[in-house]
Design an enzyme around this catalytic site. Structure first.
Site, PDB file in Angstrom:
ATOM      1  N   SER A  79      64.990 -82.442  21.116  1.00  9.25           N
ATOM      2  CA  SER A  79      65.772 -82.997  22.213  1.00  9.25           C
ATOM      3  C   SER A  79      65.870 -84.505  22.179  1.00  9.25           C
ATOM      4  CB  SER A  79      65.182 -82.551  23.554  1.00  9.25           C
ATOM      5  OG  SER A  79      63.880 -83.057  23.697  1.00  9.25           O
ATOM      6  N   LYS A 137      61.198 -87.495  27.397  1.00 14.08           N
ATOM      7  CA  LYS A 137      62.626 -87.737  27.612  1.00 14.08           C
ATOM      8  C   LYS A 137      62.843 -89.227  27.850  1.00 14.08           C
ATOM      9  CE  LYS A 137      63.592 -83.325  27.790  1.00 14.08           C
ATOM     10  NZ  LYS A 137      63.588 -82.773  26.462  1.00 14.08           N
TER      11      LYS A 137
END
Lengths: 199, 178
Positions: A38, A97
């Site tokens: 990701s 993230k």
């Protein structure tokens, strides 16, 4: 007796250092292996950047250095890569993230096509690999800041991947952010500007 | 006491301390480890949990095992990091677990709709909220004077610091809290 009392004394001495290591891990910094694709191409690029077929899970596993210094007064900035406890899957699962927006920002959700206002005490997280990432845009919505655990500052393993992690995504893509008047902020300003409500 | 005597005394004290510095460090770390992972004493102040907890401040024992290793149950009193401000903690009761469908008022439905529109269901008979996975619904016992899930929506289990076990102070009210 197979084990001498000297062995036990040394064992106890070794165990007594465990809380010290824990304090360092909790207050100074720690090392976190990153899983998944990701955050590509910033983290876990797998094949060399540019050759990665879309949707392929990476082969390499980066290990990042996470700073937890001064966590209580930590000023989260847009563009920081953060380690956080999962909003959905319980406190034992960690995510890595990038912070795209902070409280008060109006953020463009590239998955739904709508603008979202980030509520107070929350942030908006997006993985650098926007198409495969499970993040605020795809699943979580605004994420409470209380879940954030630390800031990833550098990749320390494997050695060929040594680098200090930059504040803005290496792909150059960025989410649209508008200020309170509804004007589009230029891309550079979006990274460095502080919204009025950020502490 | 002469100046020489005082200087000698101070030097001896510093020597003693540096010998014990490692032990002091280990002891402080052990206490910190215990407080973060096993349990700690907490002061809960505020009217939101009346009449269960007093507004002036009760000292309770909070344990850290439950949110990590065990399942939370309805009616547990927990301490969580506030979703509105990460520097503050809130003490509330768990009134809904993941998957529960709760009846809520109009104001609550609208507030939660702003943050998580997909979990709010508005019918002609009333509004419902479905608690998503990995979240719980928190409410203070003093409904009139409590900012809780009815204002900020379901709270992630990962925000919960620990479960209140029992009250320690004031002494005449010490014991199980329910």
């Amino acid at each position: 007796m197979p084990f001498s009392s000297r062995f036990f004394r040394q064992l106890v001495r070794g165990v007594s250092y465990v809380p010290v290591v824990y304090v360092v891990h909790d207050l100074v910094g720690t090392i976190v292996p990153v899983r998944g694709a990701s955050m590509q191409p910033t983290l876990n690029p797998g094949a060399a950047a540019g050759e990665l077929p879309p949707g392929q899970v990476s082969g390499s596993q980066d290990v990042v250095l996470v700073s937890r210094l001064l966590r209580a007064v930590w000023n989260v900035r847009r563009g920081d890569i953060v380690v956080l406890r999962s909003p959905d899957a319980g406190p034992q699962k960690r995510l890595v993230k990038r912070v795209a927006a902070l409280e008060g920002d109006r953020v463009y959700n590239h998955r739904t096509g709508k603008f979202v206002e980030v509520p107070p005490g929350h942030c908006w997280l997006v993985g650098d690999n926007r198409t495969v990432s499970r993040d605020s845009a795809s699943h979580y919505g605004p994420v409470p800041l209380g879940l954030l655990e630390g800031r990833a500052v550098a990749v320390i393993w494997p050695p060929r991947r040594w680098q200090v992690l930059a504040t803005s995504p290496s792909t150059g893509l960025w989410l649209d952010t508008r200020n309170s008047e509804g004007d589009q902020l230029p891309a550079k300003k979006q990274v460095l500007a502080k919204s009025a409500t950020t502490k | 006491m002469s100046l020489k005597g005082v200087a000698f005394f101070l030097l001896k004290g510093v020597a003693e301390l540096s010998k014990n510095a490692t032990s002091l460090l280990k002891l402080a770390s052990a206490v910190y480890f215990f407080q973060k992972n096993v349990g700690e004493l907490m002061l809960c102040v505020g009217p939101s949990m009346l009449p269960t907890l007093s507004a002036n401040g009760d000292v309770v024992i909070m344990e850290h095992f439950t949110p990590r290793f065990r399942e939370l149950k309805r009616k547990d009193i927990v301490v969580a990091v506030s979703p509105l401000n990460p520097n503050m903690s809130v003490c509330k009761r768990v009134t809904g677990l993941e998957g529960d469908k709760l009846v809520v008022g109009q104001a609550t439905a609208e507030a939660v709709f702003q943050i998580h529109p997909e979990i709010v269901e508005r019918t002609e008979y009333g509004s419902f909220v479905r608690v998503p996975s990995g979240h719980v619904w928190l409410e203070g016992d003093n409904a009139i004077n409590s900012t809780d899930s009815r204002q900020y929506g379901p709270v992630s289990v990962s925000l919960i610091r620990g479960r209140v076990l029992c009250r320690v102070l004031p002494l005449n009210a010490a014991g199980r809290v329910d």
